[in-house]
Scaffold this active site. Structure first.
Site, PDB file in Angstrom:
ATOM      1  N   ASP A  82       0.867  -1.175   0.000  1.00  0.00           N
ATOM      2  CA  ASP A  82       0.000   0.000   0.000  1.00  0.00           C
ATOM      3  C   ASP A  82       0.905   1.227   0.000  1.00  0.00           C
ATOM      4  O   ASP A  82       1.664   1.446   0.951  1.00  0.00           O
ATOM      5  CB  ASP A  82      -0.887  -0.018   1.251  1.00  0.00           C
ATOM      6  N   ASN A 109       1.649   6.291 -10.557  1.00  0.00           N
ATOM      7  CA  ASN A 109       0.352   6.086 -11.191  1.00  0.00           C
ATOM      8  C   ASN A 109      -0.772   5.802 -10.201  1.00  0.00           C
ATOM      9  O   ASN A 109      -1.941   6.076 -10.503  1.00  0.00           O
ATOM     10  CB  ASN A 109       0.459   4.930 -12.191  1.00  0.00           C
ATOM     11  N   TYR A 175      -9.778  15.340  -5.490  1.00  0.00           N
ATOM     12  CA  TYR A 175      -8.971  14.575  -6.442  1.00  0.00           C
ATOM     13  C   TYR A 175      -8.312  15.512  -7.448  1.00  0.00           C
ATOM     14  O   TYR A 175      -7.105  15.429  -7.703  1.00  0.00           O
ATOM     15  CB  TYR A 175      -9.856  13.561  -7.163  1.00  0.00           C
ATOM     16  N   ALA A 177      -7.702  18.706  -7.151  1.00  0.00           N
ATOM     17  CA  ALA A 177      -6.719  19.561  -6.491  1.00  0.00           C
ATOM     18  C   ALA A 177      -5.401  18.820  -6.290  1.00  0.00           C
ATOM     19  O   ALA A 177      -4.312  19.386  -6.478  1.00  0.00           O
ATOM     20  CB  ALA A 177      -7.261  20.041  -5.149  1.00  0.00           C
ATOM     21  N   LYS A 179      -4.271  16.338  -8.120  1.00  0.00           N
ATOM     22  CA  LYS A 179      -3.633  16.157  -9.420  1.00  0.00           C
ATOM     23  C   LYS A 179      -3.033  17.473  -9.928  1.00  0.00           C
ATOM     24  O   LYS A 179      -1.960  17.473 -10.553  1.00  0.00           O
ATOM     25  CB  LYS A 179      -4.647  15.606 -10.425  1.00  0.00           C
TER      26      LYS A 179
END
Length: 274
Positions: A82, A109, A175, A177, A179
């Site tokens: 994880d 990724n 999400y 923000a 990225k």
């Protein structure tokens, strides 16, 4: 998961002669690490690198999906981990050097998405997204600096075309923000790390048709409708395919692309231009 790295069988390594600068001889297999390698873009990218003769370590939370990625590809090994665990960065780098013998390319990724407006966003969900989408690539890249510098390596961060420019993303703001922040780090790291010979680039995919829905948590019953709606708004008239994103990732990390640094390439059928 905690404890010693779990690497499934699937690759034989070879020792390459390197010159005194640390660069491998021409044609030598590179060492590639891909997080979120069990499904979608990560799986397609692992296959693309393996087909061109590179050795790949794919990292993810689910052993079965990682095993499916490695199946039939002797150049791929897997690590169940994880990326948000405190010890994950060091474990991943150590596993890569042990299994691959070197680290030339790191593909950040792994991602976590959760659609909900700000009013419905609780602390646990906010921390989950930020740990996966932003903190994990920061700490993993930091841990990988020394072996990457030895190989004049490349970091490729996976962003999102939905987070480019002045666009908004209602109900998915956290999400987006994260990225957008990762794109900023791509540009910043490119300048910071250039003196060490490390190149940093980004890919901003549009909506990509990932079989079974995004992530490792199983199919989303609304996913097909979502893809259809996005395809209708995209100038190219369709959504992307994982193999298309994998092609861009392999091209951006090739030695021939060495003069490209700090760029974030949008691959989204023109949707971000509308």
């Amino acid at each position: 998961m905690r404890g010693a790295p779990r690497i499934l069988p699937g690759m034989t390594t070879r020792t390459e002669e390197i010159d005194r600068t640390g660069r491998a001889e021409a044609g030598a297999a590179r060492g590639i690490v891909i997080t979120g390698g069990g499904t979608g873009i990560g799986r397609a990218t692992a296959h693309a690198f393996a087909r061109q003769g590179d050795h790949v370590l794919v990292v993810g939370r689910t052993a079965s999906t990682l095993a499916a990625t490695a199946e039939g590809h002797p150049g791929i090994r897997v690590l169940v981990a994880d990326v948000t665990e405190p010890d994950a960065p060091d474990r991943i780098v150590e596993a890569a050097l042990s299994a691959l013998g070197r680290l030339d390319v790191l593909v950040n990724n792994a991602a976590a998405m959760g659609y909900r407006p700000l009013a419905a966003l609780d602390r646990a969900e906010a921390e989950r997204q930020l740990r996966t989408n932003l903190l994990a690539p920061v700490l993993l890249t930091r841990a990988a600096l020394e072996p990457l510098a030895e190989r004049s390596g490349t970091v490729l961060n996976i962003g999102s075309s939905g987070a480019l420019g002045l666009r908004s993303w209602p109900d998915n703001g956290l999400y987006g923000a994260a990225k957008a922040a990762l794109d900023f780090l791509t540009r910043t790291w490119a300048v910071e790390l250039a003196p060490r010979g490390i190149r940093v680039v980004g890919l901003a995919p549009g909506v990509t048709d990932i079989s079974g829905g995004p992530g490792e948590d199983g199919p989303d019953p609304g996913y097909a409708g979502f893809l259809k709606e996005i395809a209708g708004r995209t100038p190219s008239g369709r959504t992307g395919r994982p193999e298309e994103m994998a092609w861009w990732i392999t091209q951006l990390t090739r030695p021939e692309a060495a003069y490209a640094n700090g760029i974030v390439v949008a691959v989204d059928g023109g949707l971000s231009l509308t």
